[in-house]
Design a protein around this motif. Structure first.
Motif, PDB file in Angstrom:
ATOM      1  N   LYS A 145       0.819  -1.211   0.000  1.00  0.00           N
ATOM      2  CA  LYS A 145       0.000   0.000   0.000  1.00  0.00           C
ATOM      3  C   LYS A 145       0.855   1.265   0.000  1.00  0.00           C
ATOM      4  N   TYR A 217      -8.728  -2.262  -1.140  1.00  0.00           N
ATOM      5  CA  TYR A 217      -7.663  -1.386  -1.642  1.00  0.00           C
ATOM      6  C   TYR A 217      -7.344  -1.750  -3.089  1.00  0.00           C
ATOM      7  N   ARG A 534      -6.117   5.422  -2.113  1.00  0.00           N
ATOM      8  CA  ARG A 534      -6.655   4.341  -2.955  1.00  0.00           C
ATOM      9  C   ARG A 534      -7.781   4.843  -3.857  1.00  0.00           C
TER      10      ARG A 534
END
Length: 614
Positions: A145, A217, A534
């Motif tokens: 991420k 995500y 995201r």
């Protein structure tokens, strides 16, 4: 004869040494624990797991990096120095993470347990291995991420001292491949984790909660990155997920969420008729809280504690003579909590034609009928904590016959000439530090226990990593993206009803509505920056513009009216102002969506390619 006697005595003195010489040489060092000892002792393995849990990375949580709560649009820095009030632009290395030490230790543990754990039962070995793999999946999610695709290393990499390290140099996997790896690992181990009922060690539902979050995500990136005018991607797929995979990821997020929901193992915390206090308890209460799925716990009696309450408790109720009030929520966040009739949460401060203030009998009245999560998150004027009034008043507005004169004081808790309060003991104050500069204080995660805001005791408030409300909102978002509107509404309305909205308060749903719902529910829970990233809207919300109401942070200053003989005398009015001491508008650049890779990593491994914009 005398010499012979001495020789015999000397020889006799050697006998004991000679007899135990072999044992002495073979004696195990008392300070060395052997592999066989560790990997056959469930207690030692559990201790090692505890070490790994504590090493899970965090961007902002109450025991590490909490300063970052003031780096976006939930709060500003009211402590000493500038803190995060003058960030010209977020650095490209801001969220960088390239920590393979934990992954290496987990890989080593998996292999060592298999090799040396000869007396562990098969069930024990399976469960411990599953927990190690959960932790590795968690770490890979934290890596992907921030960085996009990273090398997927699942075994030890051992240097052979040949002078050629190329065998250790692995390329980055595609971003999608890392998310796929996380999903497959969690699917493989979810039924092997055990730990039923634990909220501090991973169990089946923790694995599902992580999968729910990770797949959401991945789905968001697949969909919304492709909608950028210039999608962020690398030719090899290390960054960027194909748009045609969005549906697959949203489906996986929804299925993982459904499995938790239909198990009826967790529920939203309810029971306190004061809905604001109930929401505060949903996050902070350790006992009889069936909403928390996984938390990092602390315990004062075991000297496992932190200073978050010491540094952030409201000024006039602090127990120590130093620190307090560093992270102070901003008006931007407060106004994003809707009124319970579903209207915008913008506070009603002026008459419709802006000709006069709206006058309130009590400080807290301006916040009446708002989403109860506001109270559970923020201490606003007119409210209390620990049963003590948090005295928030900026000054007085004195009527001079034609207009109001604003009078404020540098002295906290000072009185005006009429004997009434001038400036509250908790401010707000425009220039002082360690007192709110915004007019608000933090309630969420502040520990009410006696002594929790002292240096000597501090706090053992826990940090919640996953809770049921997130599962519901993940499910709602995934269902919305899959055009399953009735299902999406059902989940989000459960969360809203707990906050005081009526049942089925929403009959229509948009992503924008869900984005605000997550902002209200998860403030100060380390979701905000990742959500905006995201959704690929961080560069729009925090665009660096002085004219942007989102990039600039605001404060709310309450005043007591001094107008003897008039109906407004001793009522309260409020000024909205740019937060004092806040300098630079938030400025998120396209190069912030993926953090830069350290030059040392690039130098050591020529197979690693840079992220875009760096």
């Amino acid at each position: 004869m005398k010499s012979i006697y001495k020789f015999l005595i000397f020889g006799a003195s050697l006998l004991p040494l000679s007899a135990c010489q072999d044992d002495w040489l073979e004696r195990e060092a008392p300070n060395v624990i052997l592999e066989e000892q560790v990997w056959n002792d469930p207690k030692m393995i559990t201790s090692l797991l505890a070490n790994f849990y504590n090493r899970l990375p965090a961007h902002s949580q109450i025991n590490a990096g909490w300063e970052n709560f003031a780096a976006y649009d939930e709060a500003m820095w009211s402590g000493n120095g500038e803190g995060s009030n003058n960030i010209f632009a977020y650095g490209f290395d801001r969220w960088r993470l390239w920590d393979y030490a934990l992954i290496r230790d987990i890989n080593l543990s998996l292999e060592s347990m298999e090799k040396f754990g000869t007396t562990l039962t098969p069930a024990e070995k399976t469960q411990f291995a599953a927990e190690l793999r959960f932790l590795r999946a968690y770490q890979y999610f934290e890596l992907v991420k921030r960085m996009g695709g990273v090398p997927l290393v699942t075994t030890q990499l051992i240097y052979d001292f040949s002078g050629d390290a190329s065998a250790l140099q692995q390329p980055r996997a595609k971003e999608a491949e890392v998310y796929d790896f996380i999903a497959s690992e969690l699917d493989a181990i979810k039924d092997q984790l055990g730990n039923t009922g634990s909220n501090t060690r991973a169990n089946k539902f923790t694995a599902l909660a992580l999968k729910s979050r990770a797949m959401l995500y991945a789905g968001s990136i697949a969909k919304y990155n492709s909608r950028l005018p210039a999608p962020i991607a690398t030719p090899g797929g290390e960054v960027g997920i194909p748009a045609d995979r969005a549906t697959e990821y949203y489906t996986k997020a929804l299925e993982a969420s459904r499995e938790i929901i239909t198990s009826n193992t967790y529920q939203l915390h309810t029971g306190n008729p004061n809905l604001g206090e109930n929401f505060y308890e949903a996050v902070s209460r350790k006992a009889n809280n069936n909403e928390v799925i996984l938390a990092q716990d602390f315990l004062v009696s075991k000297d496992k504690r932190h200073g978050f309450t010491y540094d952030n408790i409201a000024r006039n109720i602090r127990e120590d003579n130093l620190s307090s009030s560093i992270i102070t929520p901003v008006l931007n966040l407060v106004e994003d909590y809707e009124y319970l009739d579903g209207t915008s949460g913008e506070l009603k401060l002026r008459t419709v034609n802006n000709s006069d203030y709206i006058y309130y009998d009590n400080l807290q009245d301006v916040f009446a009928n708002k989403d109860a999560r506001l109270y559970g998150t923020v201490i606003y004027p007119g409210t209390s904590f620990r049963g003590l009034e948090v005295q928030v008043q900026a000054g007085v507005k004195v009527w001079n016959g034609s207009d109001y004169q604003t009078v404020e004081s540098d002295v906290l808790g000072s009185r005006y000439t009429d004997g009434g309060l001038l400036t509250g003991a908790s401010g707000p104050q425009r220039s002082q530090t360690e007192v709110s500069n915004t007019g608000f204080y933090l309630r969420k995660y502040i520990d009410p226990a006696p002594g929790a805001s002292t240096r000597g005791i501090r706090s053992d408030m826990w940090w919640v990593r996953f809770r049921y409300a997130e599962v519901l909102l993940n499910a709602s978002e995934a269902a919305l993206e899959l055009d399953l509107l009735p299902e999406a509404l059902g989940y989000v309305n459960q969360v809203r009803e707990r906050a005081g909205f009526g049942s089925n308060s929403l009959t229509e749903l948009t992503l924008g509505r869900l984005q605000n719902e997550r902002r209200a529910e998860f403030a100060f829970e380390d979701h905000r920056v990742w959500d905006l990233k995201r959704w690929r809207i961080a560069h729009e919300v925090w665009n660096g513009s002085e004219a942007s109401p989102d990039a600039v942070l605001y404060a709310l200053y309450p005043y007591r009216v001094v107008r003897p003989g008039h109906p407004t005398h001793n009522k309260y009015v409020f000024d909205k102002l740019r937060a004092p001491r806040f300098r630079a508008p938030r400025n998120f650049q396209m190069g912030n969506y993926y953090s830069s890779i350290d030059q040392g990593v690039l130098n050591n491994n020529p197979k690693i390619i840079r992220n875009p914009f760096h």
